[in-house]
Enzyme design. Structure first.
Site, PDB file in Angstrom:
ATOM      1  N   LYS A 122       5.793  -4.672  -4.378  1.00 20.02           N
ATOM      2  CA  LYS A 122       7.252  -4.541  -4.276  1.00 20.02           C
ATOM      3  C   LYS A 122       7.724  -4.623  -2.830  1.00 20.02           C
ATOM      4  O   LYS A 122       8.706  -5.283  -2.528  1.00 20.02           O
ATOM      5  CB  LYS A 122       7.667  -3.202  -4.901  1.00 20.02           C
ATOM      6  CG  LYS A 122       9.157  -2.941  -4.890  1.00 20.02           C
ATOM      7  CD  LYS A 122       9.874  -3.821  -5.887  1.00 20.02           C
ATOM      8  CE  LYS A 122      11.361  -3.570  -5.930  1.00 20.02           C
ATOM      9  NZ  LYS A 122      12.060  -4.703  -6.584  1.00 20.02           N
ATOM     10  N   LYS A 178      12.072 -16.089 -10.175  1.00 18.64           N
ATOM     11  CA  LYS A 178      11.882 -15.046 -11.193  1.00 18.64           C
ATOM     12  C   LYS A 178      10.823 -15.491 -12.189  1.00 18.64           C
ATOM     13  O   LYS A 178       9.928 -14.743 -12.546  1.00 18.64           O
ATOM     14  CB  LYS A 178      13.179 -14.754 -11.971  1.00 18.64           C
ATOM     15  CG  LYS A 178      14.220 -13.931 -11.304  1.00 18.64           C
ATOM     16  CD  LYS A 178      13.910 -12.458 -11.222  1.00 18.64           C
ATOM     17  CE  LYS A 178      13.184 -12.086  -9.968  1.00 18.64           C
ATOM     18  NZ  LYS A 178      13.931 -11.986  -8.737  1.00 18.64           N
ATOM     19  N   ASN A 188      -1.614   2.228   5.640  1.00 14.96           N
ATOM     20  CA  ASN A 188      -0.713   1.181   5.151  1.00 14.96           C
ATOM     21  C   ASN A 188      -0.280   0.379   6.374  1.00 14.96           C
ATOM     22  O   ASN A 188       0.290   0.944   7.304  1.00 14.96           O
ATOM     23  CB  ASN A 188       0.500   1.825   4.466  1.00 14.96           C
ATOM     24  CG  ASN A 188       1.583   0.805   4.161  1.00 14.96           C
ATOM     25  OD1 ASN A 188       1.308  -0.385   4.000  1.00 14.96           O
ATOM     26  ND2 ASN A 188       2.820   1.272   4.076  1.00 14.96           N
ATOM     27  N   GLY A 189      -0.587  -0.918   6.383  1.00 13.29           N
ATOM     28  CA  GLY A 189      -0.220  -1.756   7.525  1.00 13.29           C
ATOM     29  C   GLY A 189      -1.341  -2.722   7.861  1.00 13.29           C
ATOM     30  O   GLY A 189      -2.278  -2.894   7.071  1.00 13.29           O
ATOM     31  N   TRP A 200      -2.846  -2.855  -1.654  1.00 14.55           N
ATOM     32  CA  TRP A 200      -2.577  -4.290  -1.788  1.00 14.55           C
ATOM     33  C   TRP A 200      -3.433  -4.930  -0.694  1.00 14.55           C
ATOM     34  O   TRP A 200      -3.171  -4.759   0.498  1.00 14.55           O
ATOM     35  CB  TRP A 200      -1.101  -4.587  -1.572  1.00 14.55           C
ATOM     36  CG  TRP A 200      -0.727  -6.014  -1.831  1.00 14.55           C
ATOM     37  CD1 TRP A 200      -0.347  -6.556  -3.018  1.00 14.55           C
ATOM     38  CD2 TRP A 200      -0.685  -7.088  -0.878  1.00 14.55           C
ATOM     39  NE1 TRP A 200      -0.075  -7.892  -2.869  1.00 14.55           N
ATOM     40  CE2 TRP A 200      -0.275  -8.248  -1.564  1.00 14.55           C
ATOM     41  CE3 TRP A 200      -0.964  -7.189   0.490  1.00 14.55           C
ATOM     42  CZ2 TRP A 200      -0.126  -9.486  -0.944  1.00 14.55           C
ATOM     43  CZ3 TRP A 200      -0.819  -8.420   1.103  1.00 14.55           C
ATOM     44  CH2 TRP A 200      -0.405  -9.553   0.390  1.00 14.55           C
ATOM     45  N   ARG A 208       3.788  -0.368  -4.822  1.00 16.39           N
ATOM     46  CA  ARG A 208       3.572  -0.892  -3.472  1.00 16.39           C
ATOM     47  C   ARG A 208       2.274  -1.680  -3.347  1.00 16.39           C
ATOM     48  O   ARG A 208       2.023  -2.335  -2.333  1.00 16.39           O
ATOM     49  CB  ARG A 208       3.540   0.260  -2.466  1.00 16.39           C
ATOM     50  CG  ARG A 208       4.764   1.126  -2.489  1.00 16.39           C
ATOM     51  CD  ARG A 208       4.633   2.260  -1.508  1.00 16.39           C
ATOM     52  NE  ARG A 208       4.652   1.769  -0.149  1.00 16.39           N
ATOM     53  CZ  ARG A 208       5.751   1.603   0.567  1.00 16.39           C
ATOM     54  NH1 ARG A 208       6.910   1.910   0.065  1.00 16.39           N
ATOM     55  NH2 ARG A 208       5.687   1.152   1.796  1.00 16.39           N
ATOM     56  N   CYS A 225       0.836  -1.195   0.000  1.00 15.12           N
ATOM     57  CA  CYS A 225       0.000   0.000   0.000  1.00 15.12           C
ATOM     58  C   CYS A 225       0.878   1.255   0.000  1.00 15.12           C
ATOM     59  O   CYS A 225       1.900   1.298   0.671  1.00 15.12           O
ATOM     60  CB  CYS A 225      -0.946   0.096   1.190  1.00 15.12           C
ATOM     61  SG  CYS A 225      -2.082  -1.275   1.313  1.00 15.12           S
ATOM     62  N   HIS A 237      14.947 -38.594  -5.295  1.00 11.53           N
ATOM     63  CA  HIS A 237      14.250 -38.962  -4.060  1.00 11.53           C
ATOM     64  C   HIS A 237      12.764 -38.622  -4.130  1.00 11.53           C
ATOM     65  O   HIS A 237      12.094 -38.550  -3.108  1.00 11.53           O
ATOM     66  CB  HIS A 237      14.918 -38.296  -2.859  1.00 11.53           C
ATOM     67  CG  HIS A 237      16.337 -38.743  -2.666  1.00 11.53           C
ATOM     68  ND1 HIS A 237      16.672 -40.017  -2.266  1.00 11.53           N
ATOM     69  CD2 HIS A 237      17.511 -38.107  -2.893  1.00 11.53           C
ATOM     70  CE1 HIS A 237      17.987 -40.142  -2.212  1.00 11.53           C
ATOM     71  NE2 HIS A 237      18.523 -38.999  -2.606  1.00 11.53           N
ATOM     72  N   GLU A 251       7.190 -15.821 -10.596  1.00 12.41           N
ATOM     73  CA  GLU A 251       6.714 -14.508 -10.173  1.00 12.41           C
ATOM     74  C   GLU A 251       6.105 -13.706 -11.330  1.00 12.41           C
ATOM     75  O   GLU A 251       5.041 -13.115 -11.188  1.00 12.41           O
ATOM     76  CB  GLU A 251       7.940 -13.772  -9.614  1.00 12.41           C
ATOM     77  CG  GLU A 251       7.695 -12.518  -8.872  1.00 12.41           C
ATOM     78  CD  GLU A 251       8.988 -11.952  -8.267  1.00 12.41           C
ATOM     79  OE1 GLU A 251      10.095 -12.340  -8.698  1.00 12.41           O
ATOM     80  OE2 GLU A 251       8.873 -11.125  -7.371  1.00 12.41           O
ATOM     81  N   GLU A 295      16.654 -18.858  -7.199  1.00 14.43           N
ATOM     82  CA  GLU A 295      16.363 -17.504  -7.674  1.00 14.43           C
ATOM     83  C   GLU A 295      15.810 -17.530  -9.108  1.00 14.43           C
ATOM     84  O   GLU A 295      14.859 -16.812  -9.423  1.00 14.43           O
ATOM     85  CB  GLU A 295      17.624 -16.627  -7.567  1.00 14.43           C
ATOM     86  CG  GLU A 295      17.487 -15.208  -8.080  1.00 14.43           C
ATOM     87  CD  GLU A 295      16.404 -14.380  -7.411  1.00 14.43           C
ATOM     88  OE1 GLU A 295      15.777 -14.835  -6.443  1.00 14.43           O
ATOM     89  OE2 GLU A 295      16.147 -13.272  -7.905  1.00 14.43           O
TER      90      GLU A 295
HETATM   91  C1  AGP Z   1      11.776 -10.892  -5.716  1.00 16.84           C
HETATM   92  O1  AGP Z   1      11.716 -10.744  -7.084  1.00 16.84           O
HETATM   93  C2  AGP Z   1      10.595 -10.534  -4.962  1.00 16.84           C
HETATM   94  N1  AGP Z   1       9.920  -9.406  -5.382  1.00 16.84           N
HETATM   95  C3  AGP Z   1      10.644 -10.777  -3.470  1.00 16.84           C
HETATM   96  O2  AGP Z   1      10.941 -12.112  -3.275  1.00 16.84           O
HETATM   97  C4  AGP Z   1      11.590  -9.898  -2.611  1.00 16.84           C
HETATM   98  O3  AGP Z   1      12.912 -10.225  -2.878  1.00 16.84           O
HETATM   99  C5  AGP Z   1      11.239 -10.119  -1.136  1.00 16.84           C
HETATM  100  O4  AGP Z   1       9.910  -9.750  -0.909  1.00 16.84           O
HETATM  101  C6  AGP Z   1      12.154  -9.373  -0.200  1.00 16.84           C
HETATM  102  O5  AGP Z   1      12.042  -7.993  -0.375  1.00 16.84           O
HETATM  103  P1  AGP Z   1      13.113  -7.019   0.228  1.00 16.84           P
HETATM  104  O6  AGP Z   1      14.411  -7.338  -0.418  1.00 16.84           O
HETATM  105  O7  AGP Z   1      12.627  -5.655  -0.095  1.00 16.84           O
HETATM  106  O8  AGP Z   1      13.178  -7.283   1.707  1.00 16.84           O
END
Ligand code: AGP
Length: 620
Positions: A615, A497, A112-113, A86, A33, A2, A516, A500, A493
């Site tokens: 984000k 990516k 926000n929260g 969000w 956000r 948010c 396994h 996501e 990672e």
């Molecule tokens: C990665 O592409 C993501 N958007 C997510 O996993 C991100 O890395 C994670 O939420 C941590 O965020 P931060 O680095 O701002 O703490």
């Protein structure tokens, strides 16, 4: 999660349309956000002293259409608040969108929260005949402020009493119809920054929303309340005593938050990786030495530290997995990477001899913040690796190393992850040289790091090859990423990516673990992306590739140039420059990022704002 904004000016004549435009423009900058709904509320200063509100499910562009309709004829409006959401409590719809009005419609607020005790408060208010329209925790705050405002007729007292009853996290922007000359802002654990300008003032969740108007900012601390008027800002601490805070000048380039001709922020940010890494190295390289300017974490402490715990979330955690692997091998002290949300509740075995490293791009992630606080509570020293200067995690940790990636807007992190890795390599060189009393170690680590940017450039120059591979596999339903040791960390990672931003199901597996259980999912045509950059286990990964291929999988293999053995076992090879063992993950992640990007683009996905994500994740 948010984004909130507040704006007040004494420009005369002031039209509602102007205030709406300024709020909406700011919200566009905060949309990363959260982007499932948006809204604004504007104060009418003369005559009726009324609050006008529009809100809608969907993106900011949907809000623009509503604003044009509603606000074009309203005059005498100088202040308002805005929100991009969000969803946490209640589905994204028009009613649950912010702002929320109090029962009498005399107070509006954005939040926000998360308020954890909102059900108890709702019950309390229901007993006093308050009715609720939405399912949100935020509406409860609006009603609670009104409940106390009716008692006191004092906005400051009402906000303080109401917020003292809240459990959870909040950044709030509040307006009162009877007080059109002021906004109230208050926060706990969610960011809120004041922007000071002449004849007008504003505040927002993030500096980027205010850069067009000001570079003089003040960060509010927990429980601080700001009474924001067009020509003054008063800050009160939690005991309602006035506090003086000196504004800080922001030096960022406002264009940093623009796409600069790229289709997406993600592509721009991938292309910026060589610069992000270069800038990070040069900030901490001092000739052949590494100097992070640490104050609380002394050389003596690093010499004697007995174990290291790296905590983070998502991609930052994946950077931590790479780091933990390298640290333990080189330092010969127990080092582990833990997911922050698990760490908090795991009764972690850490104490004053443990160095806890918290990694976070935003510096705001609530799980990581709580992990940091937990570590401090247990007596551990805390060091954060953060991208956003002045963010909560940076401030609360004993020492902070800032990555120099610049503002990152795309939800999928790329350049910040690369900058985190290089800080970890340099930190390892630094600690190792202290423990061995050998300065040449720092110089060796530094030289390896300095080779990274040019190698990243060479991969980015040949991105069409990856684009071609993406076109071959754009219709896959499921994609597996495999690797051993550092390549496994990389697989985690790469897989994140892809899922996501492209919404393709994906799993990351340690290659040796496939047999396994998971190998049962491999069938003719399944795509497996195999990382083979970790030389000591190259032959073993080669065998794992053969195993999946003999079950019908198609394999894209990533390896350093010259490993020609791969050509006969993989369907496609992606050749990487000859990087060192340590820097392999930094180089090999780039083709994986590009692959995810191109597949998502071919599938028409909304790359910079993937569904259900935001984000910064400021909820548990
Ligand atoms: C990665 O592409 C993501 N958007 C997510 O996993 C991100 O890395 C994670 O939420 C941590 O965020 P931060 O680095 O701002 O703490």
């Amino acid at each position: 999660m948010c984004g909130i904004v507040g704006y007040i000016s004494n420009n005369s004549p002031a039209s509602c349309e102007n205030v709406a435009k300024i709020l909406i423009k700011a919200l566009e900058k905060l949309e990363y956000r959260g982007y499932d709904s948006a809204g604004i509320a504007i104060l009418e200063s003369n005559g009726e002293k009324k609050i006008h509100m529009i809100k809608t499910k969907g993106h900011i562009k949907d809000l623009c259409a509503l604003a044009a309709d509603k606000f074009s004829t309203l005059e005498n409006c100088r202040a308002g608040i805005g929100h991009t959401r969000w969803a946490t409590h209640g589905e994204p719809n028009d009613v649950n969108s912010h702002p929320h009005m109090s029962y009498s419609k005399e107070i509006a607020l954005v939040h926000n929260g998360i308020i954890e005790n909102y059900l108890e408060l709702r019950e309390f208010l229901t007993k006093h005949d308050y009715k609720f329209l939405s399912q949100t925790d935020t509406e409860v705050i609006a009603q609670l402020v009104e409940y106390y405002y009716k008692e006191t007729h004092d906005p400051v007292k009402a906000v303080r009493t109401a917020t003292n009853m809240l459990q959870g996290t909040y950044a709030l922007a509040i307006i009162f119809a009877e007080h059109p000359d002021m906004l109230i802002a208050i926060r706990k654990d969610s960011p809120l920054i004041l922007g000071l300008c002449e004849n007008r003032n504003m505040f927002a969740s993030d500096v980027s929303a205010m850069l067009e108007y000001t570079r003089d900012i003040i960060r509010l601390s927990d429980y601080e309340m700001a009474i924001v008027k067009a020509d003054s800002v008063t800050i009160l601490n939690r005991f309602d005593e006035e506090v003086e805070k000196t504004p800080v000048k922001i030096t960022w380039d406002a264009n940093a938050a623009e796409k600069d001709g790229y289709d997406h922020f993600m592509m721009k940010e991938m292309m910026q990786q060589p610069t992000a890494v270069r800038n990070t190295i040069s900030r901490y390289a001092n000739g052949t030495r590494i100097d992070f300017g640490l104050k609380s974490i002394t050389r003596e402490y690093l010499k004697n530290v007995r174990d290291i715990c790296i905590v983070a979330c998502g991609s930052a955690y994946h950077a931590g997995v790479v780091g933990a692997n390298l640290f333990e091998k080189a330092l010969r002290i127990p080092t582990r990477a833990q997911i922050a949300s698990e760490f908090i509740y795991s009764d972690p075995l850490i104490n004053e001899n443990t160095l806890t490293i918290v990694i976070s791009q935003s510096g705001e992630t609530l799980d990581s913040l709580q992990a940091l606080r937990k570590a401090k509570e247990l007596g551990s020293k805390t060091l954060s690796i953060v991208n956003v200067e002045g963010s909560i995690i940076a401030i609360e940790s004993d020492d902070c190393i800032y990555t120099q990636a610049g503002p990152e807007i795309a939800v999928a992190t790329t350049k910040a992850y690369s900058a985190q890795l290089v800080v970890l390599y340099m930190l390892l060189g630094h600690i190792l040289s202290i423990r061995n009393d050998d300065a040449s170690i720092e110089s060796r680590y530094l030289s390896e790091c300095m080779e990274i940017p040019a190698m990243l450039e060479s991969i980015l120059e040949h991105k069409e090859h990856i684009q071609h591979l993406a076109s071959l596999y754009q219709n896959c339903e499921s994609i597996f990423y495999i690797g051993r040791n550092l390549d496994y960390a990389l697989a985690l990672e790469g897989s994140l990516k892809l899922k996501e931003i492209s919404y393709i199901h994906s799993e990351a597996y340690a290659s040796g673990e496939l047999k396994h259980g998971t190998i049962s999912l491999i069938k003719p045509g399944t795509l497996v992306i195999a990382s083979c950059t970790y030389e000591p286990l190259f032959e073993k990964t080669l065998s794992n590739i053969t195993e999946v291929r003999s079950r019908g999988a198609e394999v894209i293999a990533l390896a350093r140039e010259g490993n020609t053995k791969l050509e006969s076992v993989a369907d496609h090879c992606v050749w990487l420059p000859k990087c060192s063992q340590m820097t392999g993950p930094s180089i090999a992640i780039v083709p994986m990022q590009l692959f995810a990007y191109y597949i998502a683009a071919l599938r028409g996905c909304e790359i910079d704002k993937p569904r259900n994500l935001a984000k910064t994740v400021t909820v548990e």
